[in-house]
Each structure stands twice: as C-alpha cells, then as structure tokens.
Design a protein around this motif. Structure first.
Motif, PDB file in Angstrom:
ATOM      1  N   PRO A 139       0.911  -1.331  -0.024  1.00 44.21           N
ATOM      2  CA  PRO A 139      -0.085   0.119  -0.115  1.00 44.21           C
ATOM      3  C   PRO A 139       0.899   1.301  -0.152  1.00 44.21           C
ATOM      4  CG  PRO A 139      -0.656  -1.233   1.811  1.00 44.21           C
ATOM      5  CD  PRO A 139       0.838  -1.932   1.341  1.00 44.21           C
TER       6      PRO A 139
ATOM      7  N   LYS B 289       4.075  11.131   0.975  1.00 42.13           N
ATOM      8  CA  LYS B 289       5.396  10.902   1.962  1.00 42.13           C
ATOM      9  C   LYS B 289       6.432   9.993   1.241  1.00 42.13           C
ATOM     10  CE  LYS B 289       3.823   7.799   5.621  1.00 42.13           C
ATOM     11  NZ  LYS B 289       3.453   7.624   6.884  1.00 42.13           N
TER      12      LYS B 289
ATOM     13  N   SER C 243      -7.313   0.734   0.084  1.00 40.67           N
ATOM     14  CA  SER C 243      -6.299   0.341  -1.124  1.00 40.67           C
ATOM     15  C   SER C 243      -5.997  -1.017  -0.960  1.00 40.67           C
ATOM     16  CB  SER C 243      -4.876   1.124  -0.403  1.00 40.67           C
ATOM     17  OG  SER C 243      -5.157   2.532  -0.785  1.00 40.67           O
TER      18      SER C 243
ATOM     19  N   LYS D  53       7.838   2.680  10.710  1.00 40.43           N
ATOM     20  CA  LYS D  53       7.034   3.139   9.859  1.00 40.43           C
ATOM     21  C   LYS D  53       7.082   4.629   9.982  1.00 40.43           C
ATOM     22  CE  LYS D  53       2.371   3.016  10.536  1.00 40.43           C
ATOM     23  NZ  LYS D  53       1.497   4.235  10.322  1.00 40.43           N
TER      24      LYS D  53
HETATM   25  O1  C5P Z   1      -0.386   6.948   7.019  1.00 36.75           O
HETATM   26  P1  C5P Z   1       0.366   5.473   7.060  1.00 36.75           P
HETATM   27  O2  C5P Z   1       1.691   5.384   7.135  1.00 36.75           O
HETATM   28  O3  C5P Z   1      -0.242   4.931   8.451  1.00 36.75           O
HETATM   29  O4  C5P Z   1      -0.153   4.613   6.171  1.00 36.75           O
HETATM   30  C1  C5P Z   1       0.275   3.119   6.161  1.00 36.75           C
HETATM   31  C2  C5P Z   1       0.470   2.821   4.715  1.00 36.75           C
HETATM   32  O5  C5P Z   1      -0.690   2.794   3.935  1.00 36.75           O
HETATM   33  C3  C5P Z   1       1.403   3.762   3.832  1.00 36.75           C
HETATM   34  O6  C5P Z   1       2.320   3.037   3.087  1.00 36.75           O
HETATM   35  C4  C5P Z   1       0.435   4.327   2.947  1.00 36.75           C
HETATM   36  O7  C5P Z   1       1.072   4.953   1.592  1.00 36.75           O
HETATM   37  C5  C5P Z   1      -0.865   3.544   2.708  1.00 36.75           C
HETATM   38  N1  C5P Z   1      -1.866   4.089   2.289  1.00 36.75           N
HETATM   39  C6  C5P Z   1      -2.501   3.734   1.274  1.00 36.75           C
HETATM   40  N2  C5P Z   1      -3.809   4.253   0.943  1.00 36.75           N
HETATM   41  C7  C5P Z   1      -4.322   5.240   1.710  1.00 36.75           C
HETATM   42  C8  C5P Z   1      -3.480   5.525   2.731  1.00 36.75           C
HETATM   43  C9  C5P Z   1      -2.537   5.115   3.157  1.00 36.75           C
HETATM   44  O8  C5P Z   1      -2.010   2.684   0.597  1.00 36.75           O
HETATM   45  N3  C5P Z   1      -5.485   5.525   1.079  1.00 36.75           N
END
Ligand code: C5P
Length: 235
Positions: A6, A20, A84, A213
């Motif tokens: 993801p 990011k 996702s 993370k």
């Molecule tokens: O925001 P956070 O770091 O907790 O997200 C965890 C992972 O999920 C990240 O790698 C982020 O790119 C992914 N993600 C995603 N789709 C989203 C939100 C987050 O694939 N809409």
C-alpha cells in the motif's frame, strides 16, 4: 509469494504536501528503499503497488530505477489504507490462482529481505500472521474526561506487541474478511484486525526493531541514520 505494497497515502502527518513515500531519503524516494528490500527477498515472486493516479508516473519511475528482477504491477489504491488493500486483494483474488499474500506498508522502508522471507516461510504453516516486536514502553489506556485525558487501565506489558508489516494471510480468507468489513462498516488500521474481529487466529513473527513506519520528520532522521549505517561496509 505475492506481495502488496500500500503506497496510496498522503504526506499530512509528515508535514508534506505530496505522498510521503515520494520524499527523498539518502538521495532516493522512500518507496524505492521499500521496493528494493522486497525485490531482494528470494521468497517474493510478484509485487503489486497500490497508488493514487496522480502519483502513477513518479512510482513508475521508481520501479524503473530499482529495476526488480520480478514482475511489479501498479494498481489503483483507495481513500484509506483499508480500501487500498481491499483493491489489491480483490485484484489478486480475481486471478484465481493466488493462495497466499503478504502486505507491507510502503512507509516501512527499513524492513529487510530476511524479514520478508521469514514471514513467507511462516505463512506456509498458518492462515494469518504479522511481524511484531515486544512493546518497550508501559502503555496506558485512556479516556477523555472533563479535566483532561484520564488513564483507565495499564495492560500487562509482557503481553503487548507492537504490530508491524509484513502481514500475511491465506488469500481467500483475507478476501472474505475484507468483504465482511465492507458489509459491516468495520474500519481498521491493519489487516490482522479483520481476522481478529472474525475470531480467526493470527500469529506473530518476530519483527525488527529497525522496521519503523516513517510517519513524522523524526522518523526520517532515524531512517537515514540506519540506512547510512547499512551502506557502510563492515570492516
Ligand atoms: O499513513 P500511514 O503511514 O499509516 O499509512 C500506512 C500505509 O498505507 C502507507 O504505506 C500508505 O502509503 C498506505 N496508504 C494507502 N492508501 C491510503 C492511505 C494510506 O495505500 N489511502
């Protein structure tokens, strides 16, 4: 083993205006480090990256630069991590040939190839697992009260583990769990939580303390330090 990454989030908590995972870390985007580690894991045979359409060209460029010796496919992600992953799992399930899947957050760019391989091997024995490490801090459960945030309980630390990714599952079960979550309106921050809601067992594989993370600017500093150290050849 099939792996879903993801990578469709934003940069809000990092204070960035772009995803990011596209920010540079020691001269290359964060996602490039994640992809390279996954590509170097012998057990991983296929990688799917969930991304937002505007990030597609940048992520294609990352895949081209890393040039993994295994198929990498870009898939459209959703509005939340859960959505996702849902889309990635839906795609793999539609192929009809995939039995097991690992899911690894693009933001955990310090996971080593050995950790992927350890999770792949363990997933031959169980239907659900996550990488995790024992919690070092004492954790407090709280509630907001009239005078502030009030402590409700202190769980016994020896039973607490900090969840990481990779997380791995038998694909038909994960698909069933995601379908159920959609039907019931469950919102979770990792995939193991869906199994837990259904009462299905999920096991722990020893994770890595360095498998951070990347969430805040401080995480970027730590990650740069750790990667830098890994690049220095042992004397
Ligand atoms: O925001 P956070 O770091 O907790 O997200 C965890 C992972 O999920 C990240 O790698 C982020 O790119 C992914 N993600 C995603 N789709 C989203 C939100 C987050 O694939 N809409």
């Amino acid at each position: 083993m099939h792996l879903l990454i993801p990578a469709a989030g934003s940069g809000k908590r990092m204070g960035a205006t772009v995803n990011k995972l596209l920010l540079p870390l020691l001269g290359r985007p964060i996602l490039a480090w994640t992809l390279e580690a996954a590509a170097r894991a012998c057990s991983i045979e296929w990688i799917g990256i969930l991304c937002q359409p505007p990030d597609w060209p940048a992520i294609e460029a990352i895949v081209a630069a890393v040039a993994p010796a295994k198929p990498v496919q870009l898939l459209v992600g959703g509005a939340t991590r859960q959505e996702s992953v849902y889309r990635g799992v839906e795609y793999l399930y539609s192929l009809g040939t995939v039995e097991r899947v690992l899911i690894h957050d693009g933001a955990r760019c310090l996971a080593t190839p050995a950790l992927f391989d350890r999770c792949s091997a363990a997933l031959q024995q169980v239907d659900g697992l996550i990488a995790a490490i024992p919690v070092k801090d004492t954790i407090k459960v709280t509630e907001s009260g009239p005078k502030g945030i009030q402590i409700q309980a202190t769980p016994e630390r020896s039973r607490l583990w900090a969840a990481q990714t990779p997380q791995g599952f038998r694909l038909p079960l994960l698909w069933q769990a995601h379908r159920e979550a959609l039907a019931q309106g469950w919102q979770v921050t990792d995939d193991a939580a869906l199994f837990e809601k259904l009462g299905w067992p999920v096991y722990i594989v020893e994770g890595e303390e360095s498998n951070l993370k990347l969430t805040t600017p401080l995480d970027m500093l730590l990650a740069a330090q750790i990667l830098q150290q890994r690049l220095v050849p042992a004397s």
